[in-house]
Structure formats: structure tokens, C-alpha cells
Design a protein around this motif. Sequence first.
Motif, PDB file in Angstrom:
ATOM      1  N   CYS A  28       9.402  -7.100 -18.572  1.00 45.76           N
ATOM      2  CA  CYS A  28       9.244  -8.217 -17.641  1.00 45.76           C
ATOM      3  C   CYS A  28       7.906  -8.064 -16.941  1.00 45.76           C
ATOM      4  CB  CYS A  28      10.387  -8.270 -16.623  1.00 45.76           C
ATOM      5  SG  CYS A  28      10.228  -7.094 -15.258  1.00 45.76           S
ATOM      6  N   ILE A  29       7.451  -9.143 -16.334  1.00 46.06           N
ATOM      7  CA  ILE A  29       6.286  -9.101 -15.449  1.00 46.06           C
ATOM      8  C   ILE A  29       6.844  -9.034 -14.034  1.00 46.06           C
ATOM      9  CG2 ILE A  29       4.094 -10.158 -14.818  1.00 46.06           C
ATOM     10  CD1 ILE A  29       4.238  -9.602 -17.765  1.00 46.06           C
ATOM     11  N   PHE A  30       6.612  -7.918 -13.375  1.00 46.94           N
ATOM     12  CA  PHE A  30       7.242  -7.657 -12.083  1.00 46.94           C
ATOM     13  C   PHE A  30       6.193  -7.678 -10.987  1.00 46.94           C
ATOM     14  CE2 PHE A  30       9.192  -5.286  -8.691  1.00 46.94           C
ATOM     15  CZ  PHE A  30      10.558  -5.572  -8.784  1.00 46.94           C
ATOM     16  N   GLY A  31       6.332  -8.591 -10.049  1.00 46.84           N
ATOM     17  CA  GLY A  31       5.401  -8.699  -8.934  1.00 46.84           C
ATOM     18  C   GLY A  31       5.779  -7.772  -7.797  1.00 46.84           C
ATOM     19  N   PHE A  32       4.794  -7.047  -7.311  1.00 41.32           N
ATOM     20  CA  PHE A  32       4.993  -6.113  -6.202  1.00 41.32           C
ATOM     21  C   PHE A  32       4.047  -6.569  -5.102  1.00 41.32           C
ATOM     22  CE2 PHE A  32       4.608  -1.459  -4.717  1.00 41.32           C
ATOM     23  CZ  PHE A  32       5.805  -1.524  -4.033  1.00 41.32           C
ATOM     24  N   VAL A  33       4.574  -7.288  -4.105  1.00 38.46           N
ATOM     25  CA  VAL A  33       3.713  -7.987  -3.160  1.00 38.46           C
ATOM     26  C   VAL A  33       3.893  -7.452  -1.749  1.00 38.46           C
ATOM     27  CG1 VAL A  33       3.829 -10.062  -4.594  1.00 38.46           C
ATOM     28  CG2 VAL A  33       5.334  -9.858  -2.622  1.00 38.46           C
ATOM     29  N   GLY A  34       2.872  -7.669  -0.962  1.00 38.03           N
ATOM     30  CA  GLY A  34       2.881  -7.262   0.434  1.00 38.03           C
ATOM     31  C   GLY A  34       1.486  -7.409   0.997  1.00 38.03           C
ATOM     32  N   GLU A  35       1.389  -7.498   2.306  1.00 38.63           N
ATOM     33  CA  GLU A  35       0.083  -7.614   2.931  1.00 38.63           C
ATOM     34  C   GLU A  35      -0.699  -6.318   2.740  1.00 38.63           C
ATOM     35  OE1 GLU A  35       2.744  -6.156   6.350  1.00 38.63           O
ATOM     36  OE2 GLU A  35       2.905  -7.053   4.363  1.00 38.63           O
ATOM     37  N   ASN A  36      -2.007  -6.372   2.993  1.00 39.81           N
ATOM     38  CA  ASN A  36      -2.814  -5.158   2.913  1.00 39.81           C
ATOM     39  C   ASN A  36      -2.241  -4.106   3.869  1.00 39.81           C
ATOM     40  OD1 ASN A  36      -4.646  -6.205   1.055  1.00 39.81           O
ATOM     41  ND2 ASN A  36      -5.939  -7.080   2.649  1.00 39.81           N
ATOM     42  N   GLY A  37      -2.070  -2.891   3.357  1.00 44.69           N
ATOM     43  CA  GLY A  37      -1.508  -1.828   4.178  1.00 44.69           C
ATOM     44  C   GLY A  37       0.006  -1.734   4.134  1.00 44.69           C
ATOM     45  N   ALA A  38       0.652  -2.528   3.265  1.00 45.90           N
ATOM     46  CA  ALA A  38       2.118  -2.518   3.207  1.00 45.90           C
ATOM     47  C   ALA A  38       2.659  -1.281   2.507  1.00 45.90           C
ATOM     48  CB  ALA A  38       2.622  -3.774   2.492  1.00 45.90           C
ATOM     49  N   GLY A  39       1.812  -0.576   1.739  1.00 44.46           N
ATOM     50  CA  GLY A  39       2.263   0.624   1.043  1.00 44.46           C
ATOM     51  C   GLY A  39       2.296   0.480  -0.467  1.00 44.46           C
ATOM     52  N   LYS A  40       1.722  -0.597  -0.999  1.00 49.81           N
ATOM     53  CA  LYS A  40       1.781  -0.852  -2.442  1.00 49.81           C
ATOM     54  C   LYS A  40       1.011   0.210  -3.241  1.00 49.81           C
ATOM     55  CE  LYS A  40      -0.110  -4.947  -2.311  1.00 49.81           C
ATOM     56  NZ  LYS A  40      -0.518  -4.923  -0.890  1.00 49.81           N
ATOM     57  N   THR A  41      -0.244   0.447  -2.869  1.00 47.05           N
ATOM     58  CA  THR A  41      -1.067   1.402  -3.613  1.00 47.05           C
ATOM     59  C   THR A  41      -0.515   2.823  -3.475  1.00 47.05           C
ATOM     60  OG1 THR A  41      -3.051   0.032  -3.407  1.00 47.05           O
ATOM     61  CG2 THR A  41      -3.386   2.377  -3.839  1.00 47.05           C
ATOM     62  N   THR A  42      -0.044   3.179  -2.296  1.00 50.18           N
ATOM     63  CA  THR A  42       0.567   4.503  -2.111  1.00 50.18           C
ATOM     64  C   THR A  42       1.769   4.668  -3.033  1.00 50.18           C
ATOM     65  OG1 THR A  42      -0.151   4.623   0.198  1.00 50.18           O
ATOM     66  CG2 THR A  42       1.705   6.008  -0.438  1.00 50.18           C
ATOM     67  N   THR A  43       2.588   3.625  -3.150  1.00 50.63           N
ATOM     68  CA  THR A  43       3.753   3.681  -4.032  1.00 50.63           C
ATOM     69  C   THR A  43       3.326   3.889  -5.477  1.00 50.63           C
ATOM     70  OG1 THR A  43       5.028   2.235  -2.571  1.00 50.63           O
ATOM     71  CG2 THR A  43       5.776   2.408  -4.855  1.00 50.63           C
ATOM     72  N   MET A  44       2.304   3.180  -5.913  1.00 52.93           N
ATOM     73  CA  MET A  44       1.860   3.310  -7.301  1.00 52.93           C
ATOM     74  C   MET A  44       1.276   4.699  -7.563  1.00 52.93           C
ATOM     75  SD  MET A  44       0.466  -0.459  -8.308  1.00 52.93           S
ATOM     76  CE  MET A  44      -0.501  -0.639  -6.839  1.00 52.93           C
ATOM     77  N   LYS A  45       0.595   5.272  -6.597  1.00 52.68           N
ATOM     78  CA  LYS A  45       0.064   6.631  -6.769  1.00 52.68           C
ATOM     79  C   LYS A  45       1.187   7.652  -6.867  1.00 52.68           C
ATOM     80  CE  LYS A  45      -4.516   5.981  -4.734  1.00 52.68           C
ATOM     81  NZ  LYS A  45      -5.447   6.354  -3.634  1.00 52.68           N
ATOM     82  N   MET A  46       2.298   7.408  -6.180  1.00 51.27           N
ATOM     83  CA  MET A  46       3.448   8.303  -6.318  1.00 51.27           C
ATOM     84  C   MET A  46       4.099   8.148  -7.684  1.00 51.27           C
ATOM     85  SD  MET A  46       5.286   8.459  -2.561  1.00 51.27           S
ATOM     86  CE  MET A  46       5.469   6.684  -2.328  1.00 51.27           C
ATOM     87  N   ILE A  47       4.149   6.913  -8.192  1.00 51.21           N
ATOM     88  CA  ILE A  47       4.707   6.678  -9.533  1.00 51.21           C
ATOM     89  C   ILE A  47       3.876   7.419 -10.581  1.00 51.21           C
ATOM     90  CG2 ILE A  47       5.153   4.927 -11.304  1.00 51.21           C
ATOM     91  CD1 ILE A  47       5.637   2.933  -8.981  1.00 51.21           C
ATOM     92  N   LEU A  48       2.570   7.476 -10.372  1.00 54.98           N
ATOM     93  CA  LEU A  48       1.666   8.154 -11.297  1.00 54.98           C
ATOM     94  C   LEU A  48       1.620   9.673 -11.099  1.00 54.98           C
ATOM     95  CD1 LEU A  48      -1.199   5.535 -11.024  1.00 54.98           C
ATOM     96  CD2 LEU A  48       0.040   6.075 -13.131  1.00 54.98           C
ATOM     97  N   GLY A  49       2.282  10.174 -10.061  1.00 52.62           N
ATOM     98  CA  GLY A  49       2.249  11.605  -9.788  1.00 52.62           C
ATOM     99  C   GLY A  49       0.967  12.059  -9.122  1.00 52.62           C
ATOM    100  N   LEU A  50       0.180  11.113  -8.597  1.00 52.61           N
ATOM    101  CA  LEU A  50      -1.072  11.445  -7.913  1.00 52.61           C
ATOM    102  C   LEU A  50      -0.847  11.780  -6.442  1.00 52.61           C
ATOM    103  CD1 LEU A  50      -3.357   8.662  -9.450  1.00 52.61           C
ATOM    104  CD2 LEU A  50      -3.134  11.047 -10.172  1.00 52.61           C
TER     105      LEU A  50
END
Length: 324
Positions: A28-50
Motif C-alpha cells: 500500500c501507499i501509506f501516508g505518515f503526516v504531521g506538522e514540522n517537528g511532529a516526530g516523523k523523521t525521528t520515527t523513520m530513523k528508529m525504523i532504520l536502526g539509526l
Amino acid sequence: MLELSHVTKRFGTRTVVDDLCLTVPDHCIFGFVGENGAGKTTTMKMILGLLDTDAGEIRVHGEQVSFGKSRANHFIGYLPDVPEFYGFLTPEEYLLLCGEISGISKKEGKERAKELLALVGLSKTKQRIQGFSRGMKQRLGIAQALFGNPKLLICDEPTSALDPAGRREILELLHSLKERTTVLFSTHILSDVERICDECAVLHKGKLVKQGLMQELKNAGGAQGFLIEFLRAEDAEKFAGLMPGGTRTSTLTLAYGTKENACVSIQKADTLSASLPEYGNDIMSAAMSLLVREGIAVRRIEQKERTLEEMFFRLVDGEEESGK
């Protein structure tokens, strides 16, 4: 394809991701939305193990993610918000380098590079990457992210700095990948998510406030309304006076511009006034009947479909109120 269970991340005393539970289905194409600073990039870095989590568990295709060296990354392709390349290479040379780093044979690397460059529309491009536009770099970044045939493609703000033409190209490309892989598409541009995503999750101040199918999220706020634009402002005023009103019936809001674009916005309601009992709850039929009966000409009648933006602000405003 992706599961986050009670994931929390803090930086000092600040909680950036707060007890996040999220499930992304396969293909599926899954949208992960939120204002700047909502925690989106931090979440993706945790998914990547970074980044390491402070609490909770993350699994990709059933494999648990671990900080530093994650076996789950064998299933992931990643496009950062600003991809970086060796500018002195051509697109093909860059992908061949990716193949060497990945340990695949030169023959397989060349075949895969050719296929992916055709997929992203760069097969005829011989110029060096340093001369690429931002949109071309994003397309090459997608090709690089797909090089390992990932089961999950993570894209961090892939359209944020593109012009309208570039945004359309990237969105169409991402949409075409659904049969090939699962796409997690992070952005704060809500119209982009609305255009291509099957499902969506809304993050606000590190918390998940809503997840669901796109149409279900848009329909969550109740009935839709419609807009009538009149040829004359006096006709709009006359119509508003005749149409049943009040909080128990319909909500009428006059919006006057010039005489050429006077409008009446009507929100569907549960019941109509007793003055029009023959229409039951069909407020559109009641409006059409009044227009015909009074001989009022209109410029247009338009269904007002709710947008993801309306849903987002309704959810966020609700969170803000509950937090006070």
C-alpha cells in the motif's frame, strides 16, 4: 509489513515520539503526516536502526529492528529528504557503485541499473549528477532506494522542495510502485497524501492521533455539504431567507463577494424544517425545489467534499483542546 508497538523516543527531557503504535499493511501507499517537528523523521530513523528507541519494539516484515546494525534493513529502501550523491558520476555509474557496495555481480548490477533508470525516467540521461535538477535527484534517489528490491520503501518528505511539475512526477512515480513494494510516505503536504495514499496516519507532537483508510478519515467528520453560487447577490440573500435554517435543520452561511460571485454554503443536517416536510432529510432536493419555484438562476452548484486538511486540523485542534 511494518509494526511499531509502544515506541517512545526522548532527547533529554523532551519526548519526541510518545508511545507510538502503528501498523502499515503490505503493498500500500501509506501516508505518515504531521506538522514540522511532529516526530516523523525521528520515527523513520528508529525504523532504520539509526536511532535507538527508549521504549517499545519495531518490526519490519517480521524482523525486529535493532539499533546500529539492523537485519531488518535488508527489507528497506530509504529516500532521505535531501539525498546526496557523488556529483562527478553519471546516474548509471552511481547505481553500479551501489551494486558493488551491495556485493552483487557486475552483470546483475548493470541489468538492475538499466531497469531502475528506465523506471524513474532517467535511462537516456548521460549528464553527470552535479548538473541534475532537484526533481532528477529525487528520481535517482528512488532508483537507489529500490536497488536492493526492498519490501518497504521509506520516503522522507520527497516532494517538499519541488516545483508543481516535479511534485507531480514524483507522486506519479511513487503511486506506480505499489505493486512492487510497500511505500511509507512522510510529508507535511497533505494534498500529496490525499492524492496517492491508500491509508494514512496523523502524528501530532509525537502522538498518533488517527490512522485509517483515506476515505474513512475524510468521512469521519459527518455529512458533507454543498455550495450554490448565484448570478446576483440579491438572489443569494433571497434564497437564504427562504431555505429552512436554524441549528436543528441546516446551517446557512452567506459569503458575499461581488454581485457575480455571491454564494450560499449549505451543510447537510439531520432534519429539515417542518415547512418542507415532503423532502424528509434531503436538503439538496429541497434547495433545488426552491430554486425552481422562485425562478432563481445560479452559476453553479458544487458538492463540497471534505479534504484531508480539514480532517487534520479537526484532529489536531481536538488534541490541543484535550491537552489544555
